[in-house]
Design an enzyme around this catalytic site. Structure first.
Site, PDB file in Angstrom:
ATOM      1  N   ARG A 131      21.120   4.239   8.395  1.00  0.00           N
ATOM      2  CA  ARG A 131      21.020   5.098   7.234  1.00  0.00           C
ATOM      3  C   ARG A 131      20.347   6.426   7.580  1.00  0.00           C
ATOM      4  O   ARG A 131      20.693   7.470   7.047  1.00  0.00           O
ATOM      5  CB  ARG A 131      20.216   4.381   6.136  1.00  0.00           C
ATOM      6  CG  ARG A 131      20.245   5.088   4.805  1.00  0.00           C
ATOM      7  CD  ARG A 131      19.406   4.345   3.771  1.00  0.00           C
ATOM      8  NE  ARG A 131      17.999   4.353   4.145  1.00  0.00           N
ATOM      9  CZ  ARG A 131      17.027   3.864   3.411  1.00  0.00           C
ATOM     10  NH1 ARG A 131      17.304   3.275   2.259  1.00  0.00           N
ATOM     11  NH2 ARG A 131      15.784   3.905   3.814  1.00  0.00           N
TER      12      ARG A 131
ATOM     13  N   LYS B  11      10.654  -5.624  -6.359  1.00  0.00           N
ATOM     14  CA  LYS B  11      10.123  -6.091  -5.077  1.00  0.00           C
ATOM     15  C   LYS B  11       9.051  -7.155  -5.240  1.00  0.00           C
ATOM     16  O   LYS B  11       8.252  -7.100  -6.166  1.00  0.00           O
ATOM     17  CB  LYS B  11       9.568  -4.905  -4.286  1.00  0.00           C
ATOM     18  CG  LYS B  11      10.691  -4.000  -3.784  1.00  0.00           C
ATOM     19  CD  LYS B  11      10.178  -2.827  -2.999  1.00  0.00           C
ATOM     20  CE  LYS B  11       9.745  -3.188  -1.604  1.00  0.00           C
ATOM     21  NZ  LYS B  11       9.643  -1.997  -0.725  1.00  0.00           N
TER      22      LYS B  11
ATOM     23  N   VAL C 134       0.842  -1.192   0.000  1.00  0.00           N
ATOM     24  CA  VAL C 134       0.000   0.000   0.000  1.00  0.00           C
ATOM     25  C   VAL C 134       0.880   1.245   0.000  1.00  0.00           C
ATOM     26  O   VAL C 134       0.658   2.184  -0.773  1.00  0.00           O
ATOM     27  CB  VAL C 134      -0.955   0.012   1.221  1.00  0.00           C
ATOM     28  CG1 VAL C 134      -1.596   1.371   1.404  1.00  0.00           C
ATOM     29  CG2 VAL C 134      -2.019  -1.052   1.053  1.00  0.00           C
ATOM     30  N   TYR C 135       1.925   1.237   0.843  1.00  0.00           N
ATOM     31  CA  TYR C 135       2.834   2.387   0.895  1.00  0.00           C
ATOM     32  C   TYR C 135       3.409   2.651  -0.504  1.00  0.00           C
ATOM     33  O   TYR C 135       3.408   3.785  -0.982  1.00  0.00           O
ATOM     34  CB  TYR C 135       3.966   2.136   1.902  1.00  0.00           C
ATOM     35  CG  TYR C 135       4.945   3.290   1.961  1.00  0.00           C
ATOM     36  CD1 TYR C 135       4.755   4.352   2.829  1.00  0.00           C
ATOM     37  CD2 TYR C 135       6.048   3.322   1.104  1.00  0.00           C
ATOM     38  CE1 TYR C 135       5.627   5.430   2.854  1.00  0.00           C
ATOM     39  CE2 TYR C 135       6.930   4.389   1.106  1.00  0.00           C
ATOM     40  CZ  TYR C 135       6.712   5.444   1.986  1.00  0.00           C
ATOM     41  OH  TYR C 135       7.575   6.504   1.993  1.00  0.00           O
ATOM     42  N   ASP C 136       3.880   1.597  -1.150  1.00  0.00           N
ATOM     43  CA  ASP C 136       4.518   1.773  -2.446  1.00  0.00           C
ATOM     44  C   ASP C 136       3.539   2.281  -3.507  1.00  0.00           C
ATOM     45  O   ASP C 136       3.894   3.044  -4.385  1.00  0.00           O
ATOM     46  CB  ASP C 136       5.185   0.468  -2.900  1.00  0.00           C
ATOM     47  CG  ASP C 136       6.411   0.155  -2.053  1.00  0.00           C
ATOM     48  OD1 ASP C 136       6.920   1.078  -1.379  1.00  0.00           O
ATOM     49  OD2 ASP C 136       6.865  -1.006  -2.037  1.00  0.00           O
TER      50      ASP C 136
ATOM     51  N   LYS D 139      17.618  -8.794  -2.140  1.00  0.00           N
ATOM     52  CA  LYS D 139      17.282  -7.534  -1.482  1.00  0.00           C
ATOM     53  C   LYS D 139      16.933  -7.901  -0.038  1.00  0.00           C
ATOM     54  O   LYS D 139      15.827  -8.373   0.263  1.00  0.00           O
ATOM     55  CB  LYS D 139      16.106  -6.850  -2.176  1.00  0.00           C
ATOM     56  CG  LYS D 139      15.800  -5.492  -1.579  1.00  0.00           C
ATOM     57  CD  LYS D 139      14.788  -4.747  -2.422  1.00  0.00           C
ATOM     58  CE  LYS D 139      14.504  -3.365  -1.831  1.00  0.00           C
ATOM     59  NZ  LYS D 139      14.184  -3.369  -0.415  1.00  0.00           N
TER      60      LYS D 139
HETATM   61  N1  LIG Z   1       4.580   0.244   5.485  1.00  0.00           N
HETATM   62  C1  LIG Z   1       4.942   1.493   5.658  1.00  0.00           C
HETATM   63  O1  LIG Z   1       4.271   2.294   6.297  1.00  0.00           O
HETATM   64  C2  LIG Z   1       6.230   1.964   5.071  1.00  0.00           C
HETATM   65  C3  LIG Z   1       6.678   3.248   5.309  1.00  0.00           C
HETATM   66  C4  LIG Z   1       7.883   3.638   4.745  1.00  0.00           C
HETATM   67  C5  LIG Z   1       8.595   2.730   3.968  1.00  0.00           C
HETATM   68  N2  LIG Z   1       8.109   1.483   3.767  1.00  0.00           N
HETATM   69  C6  LIG Z   1       8.820   0.509   2.926  1.00  0.00           C
HETATM   70  O2  LIG Z   1      10.147   0.839   2.809  1.00  0.00           O
HETATM   71  C7  LIG Z   1      10.455   1.110   1.463  1.00  0.00           C
HETATM   72  C8  LIG Z   1      11.376   2.272   1.405  1.00  0.00           C
HETATM   73  O3  LIG Z   1      12.467   1.936   2.156  1.00  0.00           O
HETATM   74  P1  LIG Z   1      13.878   2.059   1.596  1.00  0.00           P
HETATM   75  O4  LIG Z   1      14.147   3.464   1.218  1.00  0.00           O
HETATM   76  O5  LIG Z   1      14.768   1.383   2.564  1.00  0.00           O
HETATM   77  O6  LIG Z   1      13.790   1.308   0.242  1.00  0.00           O
HETATM   78  P2  LIG Z   1      13.761  -0.214  -0.030  1.00  0.00           P
HETATM   79  O7  LIG Z   1      13.799  -1.008   1.201  1.00  0.00           O
HETATM   80  O8  LIG Z   1      12.637  -0.485  -0.911  1.00  0.00           O
HETATM   81  O9  LIG Z   1      15.113  -0.416  -0.850  1.00  0.00           O
HETATM   82  C9  LIG Z   1      16.318   0.266  -0.670  1.00  0.00           C
HETATM   83  C10 LIG Z   1      17.157  -0.315   0.392  1.00  0.00           C
HETATM   84  O10 LIG Z   1      17.305  -1.704   0.283  1.00  0.00           O
HETATM   85  C11 LIG Z   1      18.425  -2.075   1.048  1.00  0.00           C
HETATM   86  N3  LIG Z   1      19.056  -3.244   0.450  1.00  0.00           N
HETATM   87  C12 LIG Z   1      18.847  -4.505   0.833  1.00  0.00           C
HETATM   88  N4  LIG Z   1      19.565  -5.371   0.114  1.00  0.00           N
HETATM   89  C13 LIG Z   1      20.268  -4.639  -0.757  1.00  0.00           C
HETATM   90  C14 LIG Z   1      21.211  -4.989  -1.767  1.00  0.00           C
HETATM   91  N5  LIG Z   1      21.547  -6.243  -2.012  1.00  0.00           N
HETATM   92  N6  LIG Z   1      21.733  -3.983  -2.478  1.00  0.00           N
HETATM   93  C15 LIG Z   1      21.406  -2.710  -2.244  1.00  0.00           C
HETATM   94  N7  LIG Z   1      20.530  -2.321  -1.301  1.00  0.00           N
HETATM   95  C16 LIG Z   1      19.962  -3.291  -0.561  1.00  0.00           C
HETATM   96  C17 LIG Z   1      19.294  -0.845   1.128  1.00  0.00           C
HETATM   97  O11 LIG Z   1      19.273  -0.423   2.454  1.00  0.00           O
HETATM   98  C18 LIG Z   1      18.567   0.170   0.313  1.00  0.00           C
HETATM   99  O12 LIG Z   1      18.689   1.440   0.880  1.00  0.00           O
HETATM  100  C19 LIG Z   1       9.162   1.385   0.786  1.00  0.00           C
HETATM  101  O13 LIG Z   1       9.221   1.025  -0.571  1.00  0.00           O
HETATM  102  C20 LIG Z   1       8.205   0.534   1.567  1.00  0.00           C
HETATM  103  O14 LIG Z   1       8.165  -0.749   1.024  1.00  0.00           O
HETATM  104  C21 LIG Z   1       6.959   1.096   4.291  1.00  0.00           C
END
Ligand SMILES: NC(=O)c1ccc[n+]([C@@H]2O[C@H](COP(=O)([O-])OP(=O)(O)OC[C@H]3O[C@@H](n4cnc5c(N)ncnc54)[C@H](O)[C@@H]3O)[C@@H](O)[C@H]2O)c1
Ligand SMILES: [Zn+2]
Length: 673
Positions: free
Chosen positions: A126, A301, A35-37, A105
């Site tokens: 981070r 994802k 949902v967030y995405d 990931k």
């Molecule tokens: N449910 C919610 O309310 C809510 C709120 C905010 C964010 N989110 C989730 O978090 C995501 C955003 O978080 P994000 O900025 O960390 O993005 P993300 O988790 O979608 O992806 C980026 C991160 O993945 C990590 N990562 C893991 N394995 C990796 C690899 N092999 N190589 C490179 N990076 C790797 C790194 O930390 C990188 O910064 C959103 O897309 C959402 O899915 C959810």
């Protein structure tokens, strides 16, 4: 510029920031990642339509500013997020002719380790990409982080701290989040654990670290994969990756993703997708960045599917208690090969929370692959409950009433739940549903008396009360002439009605429809009052305190008293019995009760999965031990049997000091090895 779009954009911007705070600072998100995405994409679209981007827009910033007590540190090279793609076609386009790395990931919390002179000098989260929190004090509690390495120059490694799925299954049975609720997933627990202020508390969380990138150092190695490989002899366990030797077809790309997915499942590593990135570091550097991500990589994802559709109307149907249930009717969408166009909206609070109104674009999922669920409303704003709910019962036209009770929300939190009611006892649908309940399997069990048939018989004026069902033969000749009926089907129906007269205490009590008295409560009553309806009735009028029975609380006690205090209920209770032959209670479903065990007379609650038994089987096993199967943990619970994936019941039992048994212990003590 369209002011409406801008208002919408601002609202969504703020909403997503609220979600980010819940996710990154509180480790307790209120919406799913899917949902967030999807909302994130919606914001991207609005931003490009309006040409405006807020300074704090989630699409151009990373993570969320950290608010913990932890000391902060600046990242000289910003740690950014990843751009996301939804299909493998886009992945292939991104790959082009370049060599790429496919990586897991990892689903945890990103941390950055800095080594100087062969020593770990700092571990940091981070944070918002520029400023992170220092968590060096917790590194000893995280597996896979060497304190000293054979590398003298400055080395900066980024990677993910996570909890293995199997460890999470165990940990979640004992740990609760900042709101006292069980953790929903390992990511939230990992993030919460790494950021603990107290290093002692972090121990025992079974955290693991896996590097996925070398940010500084190893300058002589031109490829990311080479640098990751070189981490191995230093004592790290780098994230699994595959390097392409030539451009891949879409099919090969999909196969590669499948292989990595299987690898992660086998190796007990939590992932939420696959990352692909250019392997050549010089190329990577030339790609540039946005405020949100570097452009040299992409995330693919794995997410639950969400389907966008339009809410057409809300259908309102009174049930047998008078509660009017709302159902969303939307433009059909195909989910797993089935056309779906309806989903329960549960109650008024659910509608209010999502600000739902006909015409809104909504996101629908199938929870647990089965039940359609409205996850989100893409067109919030200007919600008015008054405009959405019917002020007259759609069935009888009497005024409706909003009823407030305290209950639990979707995330298990305590809150006020609003429901809509029709108080007209004569409301037809309400009455019809009462009859449907009366003849149902667990009540009088009259086969062949479907809702449709009941509706017809009630419509003809032949059924006013339960008693009339047993006098239907007065209308035999007319019934036989009814559409879809004949001599044979009448005979079958009449036989079923006759058969139902030979019944049990439990069925009779369930059929009476005392609020909240179902299978479990009626069993307890049957045992307490020796299967005698008269003894039960006398107890009610004699002021018996039902709260002393296992799992009976104040509300249930009052429900029973109130039910018997209504004259018409009492009349039915007495009169109908004259037509019944109540069988003596056979000890639980013909099984002989073995009272020679330590559980006899005790109340046992089961939680989580106890393979290979279903919950019903466990309940009959408990009954066969002469014990009572409780549904919730209270002070009256004697034991909690805790299977896999246990939830809040376990923490409740711990709180109340109630002995907790593993399924094996329970079976051993019960002598059912
Ligand atoms: N449910 C919610 O309310 C809510 C709120 C905010 C964010 N989110 C989730 O978090 C995501 C955003 O978080 P994000 O900025 O960390 O993005 P993300 O988790 O979608 O992806 C980026 C991160 O993945 C990590 N990562 C893991 N394995 C990796 C690899 N092999 N190589 C490179 N990076 C790797 C790194 O930390 C990188 O910064 C959103 O897309 C959402 O899915 C959810
Ligand atoms: Zn009504």
């Amino acid at each position: 510029m369209d002011q409406n779009l801008l208002t919408k954009q601002r609202e969504l911007n703020d909403r997503l920031n609220r979600y980010r705070n819940e996710y990154y600072n509180l480790n307790s998100p209120s919406v799913s990642d899917a949902v967030y995405d999807r909302l994130f994409e919606e914001l991207q679209e609005l931003e490009s339509a309006t040409g405006v981007q807020m300074s704090n827009s989630p699409t151009n910033t990373v993570g969320y500013p950290a608010v913990s007590k932890l000391e902060k540190t600046n990242h000289s090279i910003p740690l950014l997020s990843l751009d996301k793609v939804k299909n493998t076609e886009e992945l292939c386009r991104f790959m082009g002719e370049h060599q790429v790395m496919f990586m897991l990931k990892l689903d945890g919390l990103t941390i950055k380790l800095t080594y100087e002179g062969g020593k770990l000098v700092e571990a940091a989260t981070r944070g918002d990409g520029d400023v992170g929190e220092i968590v060096t004090h917790n590194t000893r509690a995280i597996g896979g982080i060497p304190e000293n390495i054979q590398y003298e120059d400055r080395l900066v490694v980024t990677g993910e701290a996570f909890i293995r799925p199997s460890d999470f299954e165990q940990l979640k049975t004992t740990l609760v989040d900042s709101d006292g609720k069980p953790y929903k997933n390992g990511r939230n627990l990992a993030a919460g654990s790494v950021r603990l202020f107290d290093a002692g508390a972090c121990l025992g969380r079974r955290l693991m670290f896996m590097p996925f990138n070398v940010l500084e150092g190893m300058e002589e190695l031109p490829r990311k994969s080479e640098r990751l490989k070189a981490l191995r002899p230093l004592g790290f366990l780098p994230c699994k990756y595959m390097v392409t030797k030539r451009p891949l077809t879409q099919k090969e790309t999909e196969d590669g993703i499948r292989q990595l997915k299987e690898y992660a499942a086998d190796a007990d590593i939590p992932i939420d997708g696959i990352v692909i990135t250019y392997n050549d570091i010089a190329l990577s550097k030339s790609c540039g960045r946005t405020g949100h991500h570097y452009k040299d990589g992409l995330a693919f994802k794995f997410e639950d599917d969400l389907f966008q559709t339009k809410l057409q109307t809300i259908e309102w149907t009174p049930g047998r208690t008078g509660e009017i249930a709302p159902v969303a009717i939307f433009e059909p969408v195909e989910i797993d090969g089935c056309e779906v166009s309806r989903a329960s909206l549960h109650n008024l609070s659910f509608i209010e929370d999502l600000e739902l109104a006909p015409g809104c674009r909504i996101l629908v999922s199938k929870r647990n692959m089965i039940i359609p669920h409205v996850e989100e409303n893409l067109d919030r704003g200007n919600f008015s409950m008054d405009a959405v709910i019917p002020h007259q019962c759609p069935c009888c036209g009497e005024p409706t009433r909003i009823h407030e009770t305290s209950g639990r929300g979707e995330n298990g939190e305590e809150r006020v739940i609003k429901t809509l009611f029709c108080d007209n006892a004569a409301c037809e649908t309400r009455r019809l549903k009462q009859f449907v309940h009366f003849v149902s399997k667990k009540a009088m069990n009259i086969e062949g008396l479907s809702e449709g048939t009941l509706e017809k018989l009630i419509g003809r004026g032949w059924i006013h009360s339960y008693l009339d069902i047993y006098r239907l033969d007065q209308h035999r000749n007319e019934i036989i002439r009814m559409d879809g009926f004949g001599e044979k089907s009448w005979q079958r129906l009449w036989d079923a009605i006759q058969q139902s007269r030979s019944t049990t205490f439990e069925r009779y009590v369930i059929a009476m429809d005392i609020p909240m008295v179902g299978n479990t409560a009626s069993k307890v009553l049957c045992r307490e009052f020796h299967g005698s309806l008269d003894e039960f009735r006398d107890a009610v009028y004699g002021g018996y305190d039902f709260r002393q029975l296992p799992d009976f609380g104040e509300t249930l006690h009052n429900n029973i008293q109130e039910w018997f205090n209504k004259e018409e209920n009492f009349c039915i209770w007495e009169e109908l019995q004259m037509m019944m032959n109540i069988q003596k209670p056979v000890e639980t479903d013909n099984q002989t009760i073995n009272r020679d065990n330590s559980f006899s007379g005790k109340t046992i609650v089961v939680t989580g999965k106890v393979e290979p038994y279903t919950r019903d089987e466990m309940n009959s096993l408990i009954a066969s031990l002469g014990a009572v199967a409780g549904s919730s943990v209270t002070r009256k619970t004697d034991y909690l049997v805790c299977g896999e994936k246990a939830g809040s019941k376990l923490s409740k039992a711990r709180e109340l000091d109630i002995p907790v048994l593993t399924p094996e212990e329970f079976f051993r003590m019960a002598g059912v090895a």
